[in-house]
Write a protein that holds these residues in place. Structure first.
Motif, mmCIF file in Angstrom:
data_model
loop_
_atom_site.group_PDB
_atom_site.id
_atom_site.type_symbol
_atom_site.label_atom_id
_atom_site.label_comp_id
_atom_site.label_asym_id
_atom_site.label_seq_id
_atom_site.Cartn_x
_atom_site.Cartn_y
_atom_site.Cartn_z
ATOM 1 N N THR A 1 0.901 -1.060 0.023
ATOM 2 C CA THR A 1 0.018 -0.218 0.189
ATOM 3 C C THR A 1 1.011 1.253 -0.147
ATOM 4 N N ILE A 2 0.307 2.456 -0.750
ATOM 5 C CA ILE A 2 0.909 3.606 -0.797
ATOM 6 C C ILE A 2 0.765 4.414 0.497
ATOM 7 N N ALA A 3 1.450 4.429 1.566
ATOM 8 C CA ALA A 3 1.052 5.164 2.669
ATOM 9 C C ALA A 3 1.149 6.555 2.851
ATOM 10 N N LEU A 4 2.066 7.075 1.831
ATOM 11 C CA LEU A 4 2.293 8.507 1.895
ATOM 12 C C LEU A 4 2.956 8.956 0.650
ATOM 13 N N VAL A 5 2.469 10.288 0.116
ATOM 14 C CA VAL A 5 3.118 10.598 -1.319
ATOM 15 C C VAL A 5 3.097 11.976 -0.789
ATOM 16 N N LEU A 6 4.580 12.461 -0.927
ATOM 17 C CA LEU A 6 5.006 13.933 -0.426
ATOM 18 C C LEU A 6 5.647 14.638 -1.441
ATOM 19 N N GLU A 7 5.107 15.642 -2.195
ATOM 20 C CA GLU A 7 5.932 16.462 -3.239
ATOM 21 C C GLU A 7 6.289 17.666 -2.499
ATOM 22 N N ALA A 8 7.448 17.963 -2.752
ATOM 23 C CA ALA A 8 8.327 19.330 -2.402
ATOM 24 C C ALA A 8 7.327 20.295 -3.124
ATOM 25 N N ASP A 9 7.446 21.474 -2.095
ATOM 26 C CA ASP A 9 6.912 22.783 -2.626
ATOM 27 C C ASP A 9 7.952 23.662 -2.802
ATOM 28 N N LYS A 10 7.753 24.860 -3.217
ATOM 29 C CA LYS A 10 8.623 25.789 -3.589
ATOM 30 C C LYS A 10 9.823 26.096 -2.670
ATOM 31 N N GLY A 11 11.016 25.793 -2.882
ATOM 32 C CA GLY A 11 12.204 26.105 -1.941
ATOM 33 C C GLY A 11 12.281 24.896 -1.028
ATOM 34 N N GLU A 12 11.573 23.497 -1.208
ATOM 35 C CA GLU A 12 11.846 22.527 -0.460
ATOM 36 C C GLU A 12 12.283 21.395 -1.343
ATOM 37 N N LEU A 13 12.854 20.579 -0.532
ATOM 38 C CA LEU A 13 13.640 19.245 -1.302
ATOM 39 C C LEU A 13 13.336 18.268 -0.583
ATOM 40 N N GLY A 14 12.876 17.011 -1.462
ATOM 41 C CA GLY A 14 12.551 15.718 -0.848
ATOM 42 C C GLY A 14 11.333 15.053 -1.241
ATOM 43 N N SER A 15 10.952 15.146 -2.527
ATOM 44 C CA SER A 15 9.829 14.404 -3.185
ATOM 45 C C SER A 15 9.815 13.008 -2.947
ATOM 46 N N GLY A 16 8.934 12.419 -2.739
ATOM 47 C CA GLY A 16 9.098 10.663 -2.656
ATOM 48 C C GLY A 16 7.727 10.241 -2.196
ATOM 49 N N PHE A 17 7.792 9.088 -1.730
ATOM 50 C CA PHE A 17 6.635 8.078 -1.287
ATOM 51 C C PHE A 17 6.994 7.085 -0.326
ATOM 52 N N ILE A 18 6.125 6.742 0.556
ATOM 53 C CA ILE A 18 6.502 5.536 1.666
ATOM 54 C C ILE A 18 5.290 4.522 1.230
ATOM 55 N N MET A 19 5.914 3.230 1.182
ATOM 56 C CA MET A 19 4.799 2.258 0.981
ATOM 57 C C MET A 19 5.000 1.188 1.943
ATOM 58 N N VAL A 20 3.974 0.300 2.131
ATOM 59 C CA VAL A 20 4.171 -0.877 3.171
ATOM 60 C C VAL A 20 3.894 -1.875 2.642
ATOM 61 N N ASP A 21 4.892 -3.036 2.534
ATOM 62 C CA ASP A 21 4.794 -4.190 2.055
ATOM 63 C C ASP A 21 4.291 -5.227 3.034
ATOM 64 N N HIS A 22 3.018 -5.688 3.105
ATOM 65 C CA HIS A 22 2.532 -6.477 4.227
ATOM 66 C C HIS A 22 3.093 -7.800 4.001
ATOM 67 N N LYS A 23 3.511 -8.495 2.964
ATOM 68 C CA LYS A 23 3.738 -9.635 2.738
ATOM 69 C C LYS A 23 5.095 -9.772 3.365
ATOM 70 N N ASN A 24 6.125 -8.895 2.956
ATOM 71 C CA ASN A 24 7.421 -8.972 3.228
ATOM 72 C C ASN A 24 7.619 -8.260 4.894
ATOM 73 N N ARG A 25 6.877 -7.630 5.316
ATOM 74 C CA ARG A 25 7.070 -7.096 6.513
ATOM 75 C C ARG A 25 8.129 -5.774 6.446
ATOM 76 N N VAL A 26 7.933 -5.106 5.304
ATOM 77 C CA VAL A 26 8.841 -4.108 4.772
ATOM 78 C C VAL A 26 8.235 -2.594 4.563
ATOM 79 N N ILE A 27 8.594 -1.817 5.525
ATOM 80 C CA ILE A 27 8.421 -0.088 5.032
ATOM 81 C C ILE A 27 9.593 0.252 4.306
ATOM 82 N N THR A 28 9.098 0.720 2.945
ATOM 83 C CA THR A 28 10.050 1.449 2.085
ATOM 84 C C THR A 28 9.700 2.922 2.095
ATOM 85 N N VAL A 29 11.027 3.644 2.064
ATOM 86 C CA VAL A 29 10.931 5.077 1.757
ATOM 87 C C VAL A 29 11.676 5.618 0.714
#
Length: 369
Positions: free
Chosen positions: A111-139
């Motif tokens: 599941t896609i747990a979070l999507v984050l888009e950088a605004d003006k002057g910010e740095l760090g767009s990306g997302f967080i997803m949770v893999d329940h099968k392998n029990r892994v949280i990926t940033v």
């Protein structure tokens, strides 16, 4: 001065062309499916006594996270949707990785747990997803896309390093858990991340980790995203977590003192020694960098360093298979240009943008995997 100016210009030009997809023949992509055999990769000196086995599951993991990094190129098309499973609209249907369990066995469990888009002057767009099968949280973090991203890429003067979690950092030093990072400096442009979106990302990550306390955490990214992934990995280590940081096409961002401190923080030498002792590569925790042999970005910026354990892709064209990988250990690509880097006829060859995008897939295309 010419090599330095040339490399800086290449750095900026690759950032500008990073989102452009080169033509890749379909026949090149058909061989990308995972082989069911183990392969062997060697140390940099190619001594047969130092051959390192790469198990099939380790190769699958490297390819899997390259595709996760590739998903960030879909963000500009609003293709990554928060709150949805990958196979239920979380990422684009035209990607087999998003719904075909022969390609991605975790598609229906992630599941896609979070999507984050950088605004003006910010740095760090990306997302967080949770893999329940392998029990892994990926940033996962996106490579250079916005004007702010490119400004950060090019702002290369050093700045004193200061962690986001200063209280945890000081407490760990007082308890003797870690050493103080004395005279630590890093790439000024990437340090913008610690002053903008990192706090929000880290709060979200910790909230998710608290919800799934027995899940493992992975931080990954390509190019600029690789730099932000290791910075996030450092913050997680200071908070007491033991993440796997697995990056692709990472630029150099540390001075010598910080390089040594990061290697100690991630137990780089100890992990390398265990790999050598067992004779095979295992990716459970620590900091690993996958580098294309002809990619210029890992050479940049001049006079900076990187940390972690290096794995090099030695084949130029896709597909990249286990036998195309070379284990280098705690090393880094040289700062100097070689004669093979000069005299190319075409822009894509001159800038090596193809190699910068080609890490098991075309990182900039949101297609063909």
């Amino acid at each position: 001065m010419f090599p330095i100016i040339y490399l800086i210009l290449v750095h900026a030009l690759i950032a500008l062309t990073n989102g452009q997809s080169a033509h890749v023949d379909v026949t090149e992509m058909q061989g990308i499916n995972i082989q069911n055999t183990n392969s062997k990769i060697s140390m940099d000196d190619h001594d047969d006594d130092n051959m390192i086995w790469i198990p099939n599951n380790t190769y699958k993991k490297i390819v899997h996270y390259s595709k996760v990094c590739g998903l960030t190129s879909c963000m500009r098309l609003n293709g990554i949707v928060q709150g949805k499973r990958l196979d239920k609209g979380g990422c684009p249907r035209h990607l087999r990785f998003c719904h075909d369990e022969d390609i991605n066995p975790t598609a229906s469990d992630t599941t896609i747990a979070l999507v984050l888009e950088a605004d003006k002057g910010e740095l760090g767009s990306g997302f967080i997803m949770v893999d329940h099968k392998n029990r892994v949280i990926t940033v996962v973090f996106r490579s250079s896309t916005t004007i702010q991203d490119w400004i950060s890429d090019f702002t290369i003067l050093p700045i004193d390093y200061s962690p986001v979690c200063s209280k945890e950092y000081k407490r760990s030093i007082e308890k003797g858990i870690i050493k103080e990072c004395r005279n630590c400096k890093m790439h000024r442009g990437f340090h913008v991340f610690t002053k903008t979106l990192s706090r929000h990302f880290l709060r979200k990550i910790e909230g998710i980790l608290e919800s799934y306390p027995d899940f493992h955490v992975v931080a990954t990214g390509h190019s600029l995203g690789a730099a932000l992934a290791i910075m996030t990995g450092i913050e997680l280590k200071l908070r007491g977590y033991d993440p796997l940081v697995l990056t692709y096409a990472s630029p150099k961002i540390f001075n010598t003192e910080m390089q040594e401190w990061v290697n100690e923080l991630f137990d780089t030498e100890e992990i390398h020694e265990r790999i050598m002792e067992k004779g095979k590569l295992n990716l459970k925790h620590g900091y690993f960098r996958v580098i294309h042999n002809d990619d210029y970005i890992p050479l940049l910026p001049p006079f900076y360093h990187t940390a972690g354990i290096e794995i090099v892709i030695e084949k130029r064209n896709l597909p990249h298979e286990p036998q195309d990988l070379d284990y280098r250990g705690p090393s880094e690509k040289a700062n100097l240009m070689t004669s093979s880097m000069l005299g190319e006829d075409y822009v894509d060859q001159l800038l090596h943008t193809y190699e910068h995008r080609s890490y098991f897939i075309d990182m900039g295309s949101c297609a063909n995997y």
